[in-house]
Design a protein around this motif. Structure first.
Motif, PDB file in Angstrom:
ATOM      1  N   LEU A 192      -8.748  29.242 -11.075  1.00 48.82           N
ATOM      2  CA  LEU A 192      -8.169  29.830 -12.289  1.00 48.82           C
ATOM      3  C   LEU A 192      -7.450  31.146 -11.996  1.00 48.82           C
ATOM      4  CD1 LEU A 192     -10.819  29.148 -15.079  1.00 48.82           C
ATOM      5  CD2 LEU A 192      -8.497  28.249 -14.920  1.00 48.82           C
ATOM      6  N   ASP A 193      -7.874  31.830 -10.945  1.00 48.13           N
ATOM      7  CA  ASP A 193      -7.222  33.089 -10.574  1.00 48.13           C
ATOM      8  C   ASP A 193      -5.780  32.883 -10.106  1.00 48.13           C
ATOM      9  OD1 ASP A 193      -9.511  34.508 -11.193  1.00 48.13           O
ATOM     10  OD2 ASP A 193     -10.244  34.502  -9.119  1.00 48.13           O
ATOM     11  N   ASP A 194      -5.381  31.641  -9.833  1.00 44.29           N
ATOM     12  CA  ASP A 194      -4.016  31.342  -9.396  1.00 44.29           C
ATOM     13  C   ASP A 194      -3.032  31.201 -10.553  1.00 44.29           C
ATOM     14  OD1 ASP A 194      -4.541  31.193  -6.583  1.00 44.29           O
ATOM     15  OD2 ASP A 194      -5.449  29.216  -6.909  1.00 44.29           O
ATOM     16  N   ALA A 195      -3.515  31.221 -11.766  1.00 41.68           N
ATOM     17  CA  ALA A 195      -2.652  30.944 -12.922  1.00 41.68           C
ATOM     18  C   ALA A 195      -1.419  31.836 -12.970  1.00 41.68           C
ATOM     19  CB  ALA A 195      -3.450  31.057 -14.220  1.00 41.68           C
ATOM     20  N   GLN A 196      -1.596  33.126 -12.792  1.00 47.41           N
ATOM     21  CA  GLN A 196      -0.452  34.042 -12.882  1.00 47.41           C
ATOM     22  C   GLN A 196       0.571  33.759 -11.786  1.00 47.41           C
ATOM     23  OE1 GLN A 196      -0.218  36.273 -15.506  1.00 47.41           O
ATOM     24  NE2 GLN A 196       1.885  36.601 -14.825  1.00 47.41           N
ATOM     25  N   ALA A 197       0.109  33.521 -10.572  1.00 51.33           N
ATOM     26  CA  ALA A 197       1.025  33.229  -9.467  1.00 51.33           C
ATOM     27  C   ALA A 197       1.768  31.919  -9.716  1.00 51.33           C
ATOM     28  CB  ALA A 197       0.272  33.181  -8.138  1.00 51.33           C
ATOM     29  N   ILE A 198       1.081  30.902 -10.197  1.00 49.51           N
ATOM     30  CA  ILE A 198       1.735  29.628 -10.503  1.00 49.51           C
ATOM     31  C   ILE A 198       2.822  29.845 -11.547  1.00 49.51           C
ATOM     32  CG2 ILE A 198       1.396  27.371 -11.608  1.00 49.51           C
ATOM     33  CD1 ILE A 198      -1.404  27.321 -10.261  1.00 49.51           C
ATOM     34  N   PHE A 199       2.468  30.579 -12.584  1.00 54.98           N
ATOM     35  CA  PHE A 199       3.431  30.860 -13.654  1.00 54.98           C
ATOM     36  C   PHE A 199       4.653  31.598 -13.108  1.00 54.98           C
ATOM     37  CE2 PHE A 199       4.990  33.629 -17.097  1.00 54.98           C
ATOM     38  CZ  PHE A 199       5.359  32.651 -18.019  1.00 54.98           C
ATOM     39  N   PHE A 253       6.897  18.125 -16.510  1.00 59.22           N
ATOM     40  CA  PHE A 253       6.678  19.103 -17.573  1.00 59.22           C
ATOM     41  C   PHE A 253       7.878  20.041 -17.672  1.00 59.22           C
ATOM     42  CE2 PHE A 253       4.776  21.009 -13.779  1.00 59.22           C
ATOM     43  CZ  PHE A 253       5.259  22.304 -13.802  1.00 59.22           C
ATOM     44  N   LYS A 254       8.045  20.592 -18.852  1.00 61.50           N
ATOM     45  CA  LYS A 254       9.104  21.579 -19.070  1.00 61.50           C
ATOM     46  C   LYS A 254       8.612  22.937 -18.567  1.00 61.50           C
ATOM     47  CE  LYS A 254      11.414  19.224 -22.747  1.00 61.50           C
ATOM     48  NZ  LYS A 254      12.555  19.421 -23.598  1.00 61.50           N
ATOM     49  N   PRO A 255       9.538  23.840 -18.272  1.00 60.75           N
ATOM     50  CA  PRO A 255       9.103  25.168 -17.814  1.00 60.75           C
ATOM     51  C   PRO A 255       8.137  25.803 -18.819  1.00 60.75           C
ATOM     52  CG  PRO A 255      11.486  24.954 -17.634  1.00 60.75           C
ATOM     53  CD  PRO A 255      10.988  23.742 -18.376  1.00 60.75           C
ATOM     54  N   HIS A 256       7.116  26.419 -18.283  1.00 64.03           N
ATOM     55  CA  HIS A 256       6.121  27.077 -19.138  1.00 64.03           C
ATOM     56  C   HIS A 256       6.651  28.425 -19.617  1.00 64.03           C
ATOM     57  CE1 HIS A 256       3.539  23.885 -18.065  1.00 64.03           C
ATOM     58  NE2 HIS A 256       3.004  24.399 -16.974  1.00 64.03           N
ATOM     59  N   HIS A 257       6.249  28.782 -20.839  1.00 68.04           N
ATOM     60  CA  HIS A 257       6.685  30.049 -21.421  1.00 68.04           C
ATOM     61  C   HIS A 257       5.561  31.069 -21.498  1.00 68.04           C
ATOM     62  CE1 HIS A 257      10.540  28.293 -22.256  1.00 68.04           C
ATOM     63  NE2 HIS A 257       9.943  27.279 -22.846  1.00 68.04           N
ATOM     64  N   GLU A 258       4.349  30.640 -21.155  1.00 66.88           N
ATOM     65  CA  GLU A 258       3.220  31.568 -21.151  1.00 66.88           C
ATOM     66  C   GLU A 258       2.203  31.121 -20.117  1.00 66.88           C
ATOM     67  OE1 GLU A 258       0.725  29.780 -24.888  1.00 66.88           O
ATOM     68  OE2 GLU A 258       2.279  31.271 -25.319  1.00 66.88           O
ATOM     69  N   VAL A 259       1.505  32.086 -19.552  1.00 64.92           N
ATOM     70  CA  VAL A 259       0.553  31.804 -18.486  1.00 64.92           C
ATOM     71  C   VAL A 259      -0.638  30.979 -18.985  1.00 64.92           C
ATOM     72  CG1 VAL A 259      -0.788  33.943 -18.676  1.00 64.92           C
ATOM     73  CG2 VAL A 259      -0.546  32.824 -16.452  1.00 64.92           C
ATOM     74  N   GLU A 260      -0.944  31.045 -20.264  1.00 65.73           N
ATOM     75  CA  GLU A 260      -2.083  30.289 -20.796  1.00 65.73           C
ATOM     76  C   GLU A 260      -1.888  28.783 -20.604  1.00 65.73           C
ATOM     77  OE1 GLU A 260      -5.726  29.339 -22.031  1.00 65.73           O
ATOM     78  OE2 GLU A 260      -5.017  31.333 -21.482  1.00 65.73           O
ATOM     79  N   THR A 261      -0.648  28.318 -20.645  1.00 70.56           N
ATOM     80  CA  THR A 261      -0.366  26.898 -20.406  1.00 70.56           C
ATOM     81  C   THR A 261      -0.812  26.506 -19.004  1.00 70.56           C
ATOM     82  OG1 THR A 261       1.541  27.124 -21.868  1.00 70.56           O
ATOM     83  CG2 THR A 261       1.431  25.138 -20.528  1.00 70.56           C
ATOM     84  N   VAL A 262      -0.619  27.402 -18.051  1.00 71.12           N
ATOM     85  CA  VAL A 262      -1.044  27.149 -16.676  1.00 71.12           C
ATOM     86  C   VAL A 262      -2.573  27.125 -16.600  1.00 71.12           C
ATOM     87  CG1 VAL A 262      -0.953  27.947 -14.286  1.00 71.12           C
ATOM     88  CG2 VAL A 262       1.057  28.202 -15.757  1.00 71.12           C
ATOM     89  N   ARG A 263      -3.221  28.025 -17.313  1.00 69.77           N
ATOM     90  CA  ARG A 263      -4.688  28.036 -17.308  1.00 69.77           C
ATOM     91  C   ARG A 263      -5.252  26.720 -17.858  1.00 69.77           C
ATOM     92  NH1 ARG A 263      -3.823  33.476 -19.189  1.00 69.77           N
ATOM     93  NH2 ARG A 263      -4.166  34.901 -17.439  1.00 69.77           N
ATOM     94  N   VAL A 264      -4.635  26.201 -18.913  1.00 67.85           N
ATOM     95  CA  VAL A 264      -5.063  24.908 -19.470  1.00 67.85           C
ATOM     96  C   VAL A 264      -4.899  23.820 -18.411  1.00 67.85           C
ATOM     97  CG1 VAL A 264      -4.500  23.128 -21.186  1.00 67.85           C
ATOM     98  CG2 VAL A 264      -4.622  25.533 -21.874  1.00 67.85           C
ATOM     99  N   PHE A 265      -3.746  23.807 -17.736  1.00 67.72           N
ATOM    100  CA  PHE A 265      -3.511  22.832 -16.666  1.00 67.72           C
ATOM    101  C   PHE A 265      -4.584  22.943 -15.578  1.00 67.72           C
ATOM    102  CE2 PHE A 265      -1.880  22.738 -12.288  1.00 67.72           C
ATOM    103  CZ  PHE A 265      -1.754  21.363 -12.120  1.00 67.72           C
TER     104      PHE A 265
END
Length: 179
Positions: free
Chosen positions: A20-27, A42-54
């Motif tokens: 989960l700590d990778d979310a910001q870097a992925i975003f 998937f379409k480009p994410h607009h917020e880091v929370e979408t990455v956390r859900v993934f």
């Protein structure tokens, strides 16, 4: 089958389990980039929370044994620059991968994929490793060819790339198989 390693070390890369700590870097590195996500599902994410859900969904799939992911990092720097995963299904395994745009063209993805494909093909139960890419995604096709995968043909109307079309698009299918 031997359990997949949690870590691969190549000449320039460390592949490790994502957290989960990778979310910001992925975003920041690729999930919000329209060039990187153009041919992804998937379409480009607009917020880091979408990455956390993934990542939470991915970790649940890891626990179920349906997906085996690795974060791609440069050796000596633990910041994630891409990701790859393998999904084992019977005697075959399917690959998926993504790499941040600033690292394209440096041979990182073939290096990472080669480590995982070599591991998979060393498993007695796996006879085939395969992947697909949109017919217009020449970069991905080149990556697979570079590691010795053979183009088998076209999967007609196989996958939706929502950044290109809402309809399924044709994809090239590549594989490496045991003789």
């Amino acid at each position: 089958m031997n359990p997949p390693p949690d870590r691969f070390q190549t000449a320039r890369l460390t592949l490790r389990r994502p957290t989960l700590d990778d979310a910001q870097a992925i975003f920041e590195e690729y999930a919000a980039d329209p060039d990187v996500t153009k041919y992804l599902v998937f379409k480009p994410h607009h917020e880091v929370e979408t990455v956390r859900v993934f990542l939470r969904e991915l970790m649940a799939a890891v626990e179920e044994g349906t997906r085996i992911p690795w974060a791609i990092t440069l050796t000596g720097a633990d910041r994630l620059i891409g990701m790859l995963e393998i999904r084992i299904d019977g005697v075959g395994a399917n690959l998926g991968y993504v790499l941040a745009k600033q690292y394209w063209g440096r041979g990182y993805m073939p290096e990472a994929l080669r480590a995982v494909v070599d591991w998979a093909m060393a498993q007695p139960e796996i006879y085939r490793v395969w992947a697909f890419c949109d017919v217009d995604n020449q970069g991905s096709a080149h990556v697979m060819e570079k590691i010795g995968m053979q183009r088998e043909g076209i999967l007609r109307r196989w996958s939706v790339s929502p950044n290109v079309s809402d309809e399924p698009r044709d994809c090239f299918c590549y594989s490496v198989v045991k003789e």
